[in-house]
Design a protein around this motif. Structure first.
Motif, PDB file in Angstrom:
ATOM      1  N   GLU A 229       0.815  -1.212   0.000  1.00  0.00           N
ATOM      2  CA  GLU A 229       0.000   0.000   0.000  1.00  0.00           C
ATOM      3  C   GLU A 229       0.850   1.263   0.000  1.00  0.00           C
ATOM      4  N   THR A 230       0.460   2.231  -0.803  1.00  0.00           N
ATOM      5  CA  THR A 230       1.149   3.515  -0.845  1.00  0.00           C
ATOM      6  C   THR A 230       0.488   4.507   0.116  1.00  0.00           C
ATOM      7  N   GLY A 231       1.182   5.616   0.330  1.00  0.00           N
ATOM      8  CA  GLY A 231       0.614   6.655   1.172  1.00  0.00           C
ATOM      9  C   GLY A 231      -0.704   7.171   0.621  1.00  0.00           C
ATOM     10  N   GLY A 232      -0.798   7.301  -0.701  1.00  0.00           N
ATOM     11  CA  GLY A 232      -2.034   7.783  -1.307  1.00  0.00           C
ATOM     12  C   GLY A 232      -3.184   6.816  -1.145  1.00  0.00           C
ATOM     13  N   GLN A 233      -2.914   5.534  -1.311  1.00  0.00           N
ATOM     14  CA  GLN A 233      -3.970   4.528  -1.157  1.00  0.00           C
ATOM     15  C   GLN A 233      -4.471   4.456   0.276  1.00  0.00           C
ATOM     16  N   LEU A 234      -3.540   4.483   1.222  1.00  0.00           N
ATOM     17  CA  LEU A 234      -3.936   4.432   2.631  1.00  0.00           C
ATOM     18  C   LEU A 234      -4.663   5.714   3.024  1.00  0.00           C
ATOM     19  N   HIS A 235      -4.229   6.845   2.498  1.00  0.00           N
ATOM     20  CA  HIS A 235      -4.907   8.123   2.722  1.00  0.00           C
ATOM     21  C   HIS A 235      -6.386   8.019   2.371  1.00  0.00           C
ATOM     22  N   ASP A 236      -6.677   7.471   1.192  1.00  0.00           N
ATOM     23  CA  ASP A 236      -8.060   7.407   0.739  1.00  0.00           C
ATOM     24  C   ASP A 236      -8.902   6.472   1.610  1.00  0.00           C
ATOM     25  N   ARG A 237      -8.323   5.353   2.012  1.00  0.00           N
ATOM     26  CA  ARG A 237      -9.076   4.418   2.864  1.00  0.00           C
ATOM     27  C   ARG A 237      -9.323   5.016   4.243  1.00  0.00           C
ATOM     28  N   LEU A 238      -8.327   5.725   4.782  1.00  0.00           N
ATOM     29  CA  LEU A 238      -8.491   6.328   6.109  1.00  0.00           C
ATOM     30  C   LEU A 238      -9.445   7.522   6.068  1.00  0.00           C
ATOM     31  N   ALA A 239      -9.458   8.248   4.956  1.00  0.00           N
ATOM     32  CA  ALA A 239     -10.408   9.356   4.825  1.00  0.00           C
ATOM     33  C   ALA A 239     -11.836   8.836   4.889  1.00  0.00           C
ATOM     34  N   ALA A 240     -12.097   7.726   4.200  1.00  0.00           N
ATOM     35  CA  ALA A 240     -13.433   7.122   4.225  1.00  0.00           C
ATOM     36  C   ALA A 240     -13.762   6.578   5.610  1.00  0.00           C
ATOM     37  N   LEU A 241     -12.765   5.945   6.246  1.00  0.00           N
ATOM     38  CA  LEU A 241     -12.989   5.413   7.592  1.00  0.00           C
ATOM     39  C   LEU A 241     -13.212   6.544   8.592  1.00  0.00           C
ATOM     40  N   GLY A 242     -12.480   7.636   8.430  1.00  0.00           N
ATOM     41  CA  GLY A 242     -12.661   8.787   9.310  1.00  0.00           C
ATOM     42  C   GLY A 242     -14.068   9.348   9.228  1.00  0.00           C
ATOM     43  N   ALA A 243     -14.594   9.411   8.005  1.00  0.00           N
ATOM     44  CA  ALA A 243     -15.961   9.893   7.819  1.00  0.00           C
ATOM     45  C   ALA A 243     -16.961   8.970   8.508  1.00  0.00           C
ATOM     46  N   GLN A 244     -16.702   7.661   8.462  1.00  0.00           N
ATOM     47  CA  GLN A 244     -17.599   6.699   9.102  1.00  0.00           C
ATOM     48  C   GLN A 244     -17.565   6.830  10.624  1.00  0.00           C
ATOM     49  N   VAL A 245     -16.351   6.964  11.175  1.00  0.00           N
ATOM     50  CA  VAL A 245     -16.220   7.112  12.629  1.00  0.00           C
ATOM     51  C   VAL A 245     -16.890   8.402  13.101  1.00  0.00           C
ATOM     52  N   LEU A 246     -16.693   9.478  12.339  1.00  0.00           N
ATOM     53  CA  LEU A 246     -17.352  10.744  12.682  1.00  0.00           C
ATOM     54  C   LEU A 246     -18.863  10.589  12.611  1.00  0.00           C
ATOM     55  N   SER A 247     -19.347   9.939  11.574  1.00  0.00           N
ATOM     56  CA  SER A 247     -20.787   9.732  11.428  1.00  0.00           C
ATOM     57  C   SER A 247     -21.357   8.945  12.607  1.00  0.00           C
ATOM     58  N   ASP A 248     -20.608   7.936  13.057  1.00  0.00           N
ATOM     59  CA  ASP A 248     -21.040   7.157  14.224  1.00  0.00           C
ATOM     60  C   ASP A 248     -21.124   8.038  15.466  1.00  0.00           C
ATOM     61  N   GLY A 249     -20.108   8.879  15.658  1.00  0.00           N
ATOM     62  CA  GLY A 249     -20.095   9.755  16.826  1.00  0.00           C
ATOM     63  C   GLY A 249     -21.228  10.762  16.799  1.00  0.00           C
ATOM     64  N   LEU A 250     -21.483  11.334  15.624  1.00  0.00           N
ATOM     65  CA  LEU A 250     -22.570  12.306  15.504  1.00  0.00           C
ATOM     66  C   LEU A 250     -23.927  11.644  15.706  1.00  0.00           C
ATOM     67  N   GLY A 251     -24.040  10.395  15.247  1.00  0.00           N
ATOM     68  CA  GLY A 251     -25.292   9.663  15.458  1.00  0.00           C
ATOM     69  C   GLY A 251     -25.588   9.475  16.930  1.00  0.00           C
ATOM     70  N   LEU A 252     -24.563   9.156  17.704  1.00  0.00           N
ATOM     71  CA  LEU A 252     -24.747   9.010  19.146  1.00  0.00           C
ATOM     72  C   LEU A 252     -25.143  10.339  19.782  1.00  0.00           C
ATOM     73  N   LEU A 253     -24.468  11.405  19.363  1.00  0.00           N
ATOM     74  CA  LEU A 253     -24.742  12.717  19.955  1.00  0.00           C
ATOM     75  C   LEU A 253     -26.165  13.173  19.644  1.00  0.00           C
ATOM     76  N   ARG A 254     -26.608  12.913  18.422  1.00  0.00           N
ATOM     77  CA  ARG A 254     -27.992  13.263  18.065  1.00  0.00           C
ATOM     78  C   ARG A 254     -28.997  12.503  18.929  1.00  0.00           C
ATOM     79  N   ALA A 255     -28.611  11.279  19.333  1.00  0.00           N
ATOM     80  CA  ALA A 255     -29.500  10.461  20.166  1.00  0.00           C
ATOM     81  C   ALA A 255     -29.390  10.822  21.646  1.00  0.00           C
ATOM     82  N   GLY A 256     -28.594  11.851  21.935  1.00  0.00           N
ATOM     83  CA  GLY A 256     -28.433  12.279  23.321  1.00  0.00           C
ATOM     84  C   GLY A 256     -27.421  11.465  24.090  1.00  0.00           C
ATOM     85  N   ILE A 257     -26.581  10.709  23.366  1.00  0.00           N
ATOM     86  CA  ILE A 257     -25.559   9.880  24.013  1.00  0.00           C
ATOM     87  C   ILE A 257     -24.191  10.403  23.610  1.00  0.00           C
ATOM     88  N   LYS A 258     -23.508  11.040  24.519  1.00  0.00           N
ATOM     89  CA  LYS A 258     -22.157  11.507  24.186  1.00  0.00           C
ATOM     90  C   LYS A 258     -21.180  10.354  24.403  1.00  0.00           C
TER      91      LYS A 258
END
Length: 307
Positions: free
Chosen positions: A158-187
């Motif tokens: 894996e190159t830096g560019g390939q890993l960058h793209d996979r981590l960017a997508a994973l970062g968006a998913q982790v953020l989405s999970d966190g925001l989903g909890l916060l919207r539900a009143g669960i920090k």
């Protein structure tokens, strides 16, 4: 929920999309337009372009340390500020403005690889795994407690560019999970980072891209992968400086001195290293484009094994 998003490079765009999915992003902060390209004209950041496309107001202060910049943020009355590779330091006064503070999406499994270049440093160090942390920001550099995290295996080639793209997508998913909890009143529960295992991912420097054939071939291969697509590894090869886009490490240097040309064929150009050898597969001559070793050899018929 009113979210202010702060980010600059391409890595942050997927997270901006995740944060804006429910139309909650009231403003985007990004770095001022910078000179880019051959003409050195001012160019907007990828995050700014995404915000404009979504009709989100954009702010580009040179610093967040001024009373004016802080009041501007305060006037937005944010519930949360999401920070992803923004590039500006957030003072304590800014961290305290949003109701739920500031969250950061960071591309490593903290406390490993705090700092500016965690993706490339993980590859360069030979790590088998990395991941993304959603962190509650505090005054220190990536020292805040972790809210959520996801692990990811690093591919053998894996190159830096390939890993960058996979981590960017994973970062968006982790953020989405966190925001989903916060919207539900669960920090999410903030877990302090362990004191053991802290490493720093220092900013990439073009000078680091110059390969030293006296080094171990495995280390050179990792550097080639880590620095693709930027800054791209460079080396002296058969009398000229080239940029190396792709290479693999071999076990045997045939007892030859570092930098010696061992073999040159369609599979690649083998160069002796301090330990092992590096087979250069994709390279770029000055002023040219990236080409295969076979195409390079067509233009360098003067090359001879042992030269």
């Amino acid at each position: 929920m009113k979210i202010v998003f702060a980010g600059t490079p391409e890595f942050a765009v997927a997270s901006l999309r995740a944060a804006a999915r429910h139309h909650e992003v009231v403003a985007v902060y990004t770095q001022p337009d910078r000179p880019a390209g051959r003409g050195r004209g001012l160019a907007p950041s990828p995050v700014k372009l995404e915000a404009i496309a979504r009709g989100i107001p954009v702010f580009q202060p040179e610093s967040l340390k001024t009373p004016e910049a802080q009041q501007q943020l305060r006037d937005l009355q944010p519930d949360l500020m999401v920070v992803v590779a923004y590039g500006l330091i957030l003072p304590k006064a800014v961290l305290a403005i949003p109701t739920h503070g500031c969250w950061n999406v960071h591309a490593s499994l903290l406390p490993r690889w705090r700092g500016a270049a965690p993706i490339q440093r993980a590859i360069q160090a030979g790590d088998s795994d990395t991941g993304v942390c959603l962190m509650q920001m505090e005054a220190g550099l990536d020292t805040g407690p972790v809210l959520l995290q996801q692990q990811l295996a690093i591919g053998a080639n894996e190159t830096g560019g390939q890993l960058h793209d996979r981590l960017a997508a994973l970062g968006a998913q982790v953020l989405s999970d966190g925001l989903g909890l916060l919207r539900a009143g669960i920090k999410p529960i903030a877990q302090p980072q362990p004191e053991a295992g802290v490493t720093y991912a220092h900013k990439l420097d073009k000078a680091e891209a110059r390969l030293d054939w006296a080094q171990d071939a495995q280390a050179l291969e990792r550097t080639v992968r880590a620095f693709n697509p930027w800054p791209i590894a460079e080396a002296q090869l058969a009398g000229e400086r080239v940029r190396i886009h792709g290479a693999v490490a071999l076990a045997d240097n045939q007892g030859r001195a570092p930098g010696t040309l061992l073999a040159a064929g369609r599979d690649g150009i083998d160069i002796a290293c301090g330990q092992g050898a590096l087979r250069v597969r994709v390279l770029q001559r000055e002023g040219g484009k990236a080409i295969t070793a076979a195409d390079y050899l067509n233009a360098r018929r003067d090359l001879a094994v042992g030269a």
